[in-house]
Enzyme design. Structure first.
Site, PDB file in Angstrom:
ATOM      1  N   VAL A  12      15.551  22.358 114.639  1.00  0.00           N
ATOM      2  CA  VAL A  12      15.351  21.625 115.884  1.00  0.00           C
ATOM      3  C   VAL A  12      16.197  20.363 115.907  1.00  0.00           C
ATOM      4  O   VAL A  12      16.799  20.019 116.927  1.00  0.00           O
ATOM      5  CB  VAL A  12      13.860  21.301 116.080  1.00  0.00           C
ATOM      6  CG1 VAL A  12      13.642  20.452 117.329  1.00  0.00           C
ATOM      7  CG2 VAL A  12      13.045  22.596 116.186  1.00  0.00           C
ATOM      8  N   ALA A  59       9.874  17.687 108.770  1.00  0.00           N
ATOM      9  CA  ALA A  59       8.547  18.130 108.333  1.00  0.00           C
ATOM     10  C   ALA A  59       8.679  18.905 107.036  1.00  0.00           C
ATOM     11  O   ALA A  59       9.770  19.340 106.653  1.00  0.00           O
ATOM     12  CB  ALA A  59       7.895  19.019 109.401  1.00  0.00           C
ATOM     13  N   TYR A  98       6.603  16.913 116.486  1.00  0.00           N
ATOM     14  CA  TYR A  98       6.432  18.367 116.628  1.00  0.00           C
ATOM     15  C   TYR A  98       5.308  18.855 115.717  1.00  0.00           C
ATOM     16  O   TYR A  98       5.254  18.512 114.543  1.00  0.00           O
ATOM     17  CB  TYR A  98       7.741  19.092 116.302  1.00  0.00           C
ATOM     18  CG  TYR A  98       8.848  18.657 117.234  1.00  0.00           C
ATOM     19  CD1 TYR A  98       8.956  19.185 118.513  1.00  0.00           C
ATOM     20  CD2 TYR A  98       9.736  17.653 116.845  1.00  0.00           C
ATOM     21  CE1 TYR A  98       9.931  18.744 119.381  1.00  0.00           C
ATOM     22  CE2 TYR A  98      10.727  17.212 117.709  1.00  0.00           C
ATOM     23  CZ  TYR A  98      10.812  17.752 118.980  1.00  0.00           C
ATOM     24  OH  TYR A  98      11.775  17.296 119.844  1.00  0.00           O
ATOM     25  N   THR A 100       2.316  22.427 115.449  1.00  0.00           N
ATOM     26  CA  THR A 100       2.381  23.858 115.167  1.00  0.00           C
ATOM     27  C   THR A 100       1.166  24.625 115.664  1.00  0.00           C
ATOM     28  O   THR A 100       0.072  24.068 115.808  1.00  0.00           O
ATOM     29  CB  THR A 100       2.506  24.064 113.639  1.00  0.00           C
ATOM     30  OG1 THR A 100       2.420  25.455 113.325  1.00  0.00           O
ATOM     31  CG2 THR A 100       1.404  23.333 112.895  1.00  0.00           C
ATOM     32  N   TYR A 124      -0.648  23.527 105.053  1.00  0.00           N
ATOM     33  CA  TYR A 124       0.337  23.125 106.057  1.00  0.00           C
ATOM     34  C   TYR A 124      -0.338  22.778 107.378  1.00  0.00           C
ATOM     35  O   TYR A 124      -0.084  21.725 107.964  1.00  0.00           O
ATOM     36  CB  TYR A 124       1.348  24.252 106.240  1.00  0.00           C
ATOM     37  CG  TYR A 124       2.277  24.062 107.415  1.00  0.00           C
ATOM     38  CD1 TYR A 124       3.303  23.127 107.384  1.00  0.00           C
ATOM     39  CD2 TYR A 124       2.128  24.835 108.565  1.00  0.00           C
ATOM     40  CE1 TYR A 124       4.155  22.950 108.465  1.00  0.00           C
ATOM     41  CE2 TYR A 124       2.980  24.677 109.645  1.00  0.00           C
ATOM     42  CZ  TYR A 124       3.991  23.734 109.593  1.00  0.00           C
ATOM     43  OH  TYR A 124       4.825  23.574 110.670  1.00  0.00           O
ATOM     44  N   TRP A 149       6.883  29.891 115.671  1.00  0.00           N
ATOM     45  CA  TRP A 149       7.857  30.932 115.360  1.00  0.00           C
ATOM     46  C   TRP A 149       9.275  30.477 115.724  1.00  0.00           C
ATOM     47  O   TRP A 149      10.023  31.178 116.409  1.00  0.00           O
ATOM     48  CB  TRP A 149       7.497  32.227 116.089  1.00  0.00           C
ATOM     49  CG  TRP A 149       6.176  32.829 115.719  1.00  0.00           C
ATOM     50  CD1 TRP A 149       5.118  32.181 115.104  1.00  0.00           C
ATOM     51  CD2 TRP A 149       5.747  34.169 115.953  1.00  0.00           C
ATOM     52  NE1 TRP A 149       4.066  33.054 114.954  1.00  0.00           N
ATOM     53  CE2 TRP A 149       4.412  34.271 115.459  1.00  0.00           C
ATOM     54  CE3 TRP A 149       6.339  35.276 116.536  1.00  0.00           C
ATOM     55  CZ2 TRP A 149       3.685  35.450 115.531  1.00  0.00           C
ATOM     56  CZ3 TRP A 149       5.610  36.461 116.616  1.00  0.00           C
ATOM     57  CH2 TRP A 149       4.308  36.549 116.113  1.00  0.00           C
TER      58      TRP A 149
END
Length: 296
Positions: A12, A59, A98, A100, A124, A149
């Site tokens: 990203v 991350a 960001y 998840t 995680y 994903w």
């Protein structure tokens, strides 16, 4: 105006360098310039740059390895966002972060909305949820984008792994009972830039969590089959054919970290807030497959 970008070399982050450039001066940092496990250095970096926005695309993403390295994973995924949020609050910057689909347990039958209860199944996911909570509690102006994903032409991902394995093996066994939406890093970067532009233009009420994934839904198996089909359509010789991509249940592919069966995220809030239409997942996957193969 300066934008501090962390994680410039990730999937990203790589796309964000391009997408954020029209908004101002992008001060892009990789691990060498900004180690998320070093809280003091992170704080000093923000104080030195004094950005209008911090975009944290860094991350700890090794989901299975995190089970054996929980302290390091939490320093990066939970503690670093707290440090960045506190620094953003002090200097009045927006924090873009960001998260998840793994903050959910996957037990819901429908796509998850932002207000659904979180119940992560692994180290995680718990760390990423803790990072979210720290940002929410900090009082800083923020936008948290949950995605799933993620793939792109740059970096390591499932799409590239499927292409490699299909070139090496005559058959692939891929999990078919986990559902989600493959989401391109370029889509995430483009939406981020549009949302940040609105925020910097006076969108004080935009703080919050948003779900950001491509439209549609699929399984890992159907995703892998599309990757192999696309390569075959492009004339690339692979050992595995599309029909040799075999569906299996998660129970036949044990991993160190448990995964949610349902990773579908409802993007209605994001689309309504920013006036967006999100592309179906299939065509961007085909485009990136072509790009990856052309680069070989």
């Amino acid at each position: 105006m300066t934008i501090l970008l962390l994680g410039k070399d990730g999937q990203v982050g790589w796309e964000l360098r391009r997408a954020l450039a029209p908004l101002g001066e992008v001060h892009a940092c990789g691990r060498a310039e900004a180690d998320l496990s070093d809280s003091a250095a992170l704080t000093a970096l923000v104080e030195r740059v004094r950005p209008a926005a911090i975009v944290n695309a860094a991350a700890y993403t090794a989901v299975d390895k995190a089970e054996s390295e929980p302290a390091l994973a939490d320093r990066v995924n939970a503690e670093a966002p707290a440090v960045l949020a506190a620094a953003a609050a002090r200097c009045g910057a927006w924090l873009i972060h960001y998260s998840t689909d793994y903050v959910f347990d996957g037990a819901k039958a429908a796509p998850y909305v932002e207000t659904d209860a979180c119940a992560p199944l692994n180290v995680y996911g718990r760390g990423k949820r803790a990072g979210e909570e720290a940002i929410l509690a900090s009082g800083c102006r923020h936008m948290i984008f949950r995605t799933s994903w993620v793939y792109g032409a740059h970096g390591a991902n499932f799409l590239k792994t499927v292409l490699r394995l299909a070139a090496e093996r005559e058959s692939l066994r891929i999990v078919a009972d986990q559902w989600g939406a493959p989401t391109g890093a370029d889509l995430i970067a483009g939406v981020t830039a549009q949302a940040l532009r609105a925020a910097l233009a006076g969108g004080e009420g935009l703080s919050g969590i948003y779900h950001l994934v491509a439209a549609g839904e699929t399984t890992w198996h159907a995703y892998a089959r599309l990757v192999v089909e696309t390569a075959a359509h492009l004339g690339v010789a692979l050992r595995a054919t599309p029909d040799a991509v075999t569906p299996i249940p998660s129970s036949e592919y044990p991993t160190a970290a448990a995964r949610p069966g349902n990773s579908r995220l409802d993007t209605g809030k994001l689309r309504r807030t920013f006036g967006l239409e999100l592309p179906d997942w299939r065509e961007p996957v085909r485009r990136v497959v072509a790009e990856v193969l052309a680069a070989r």
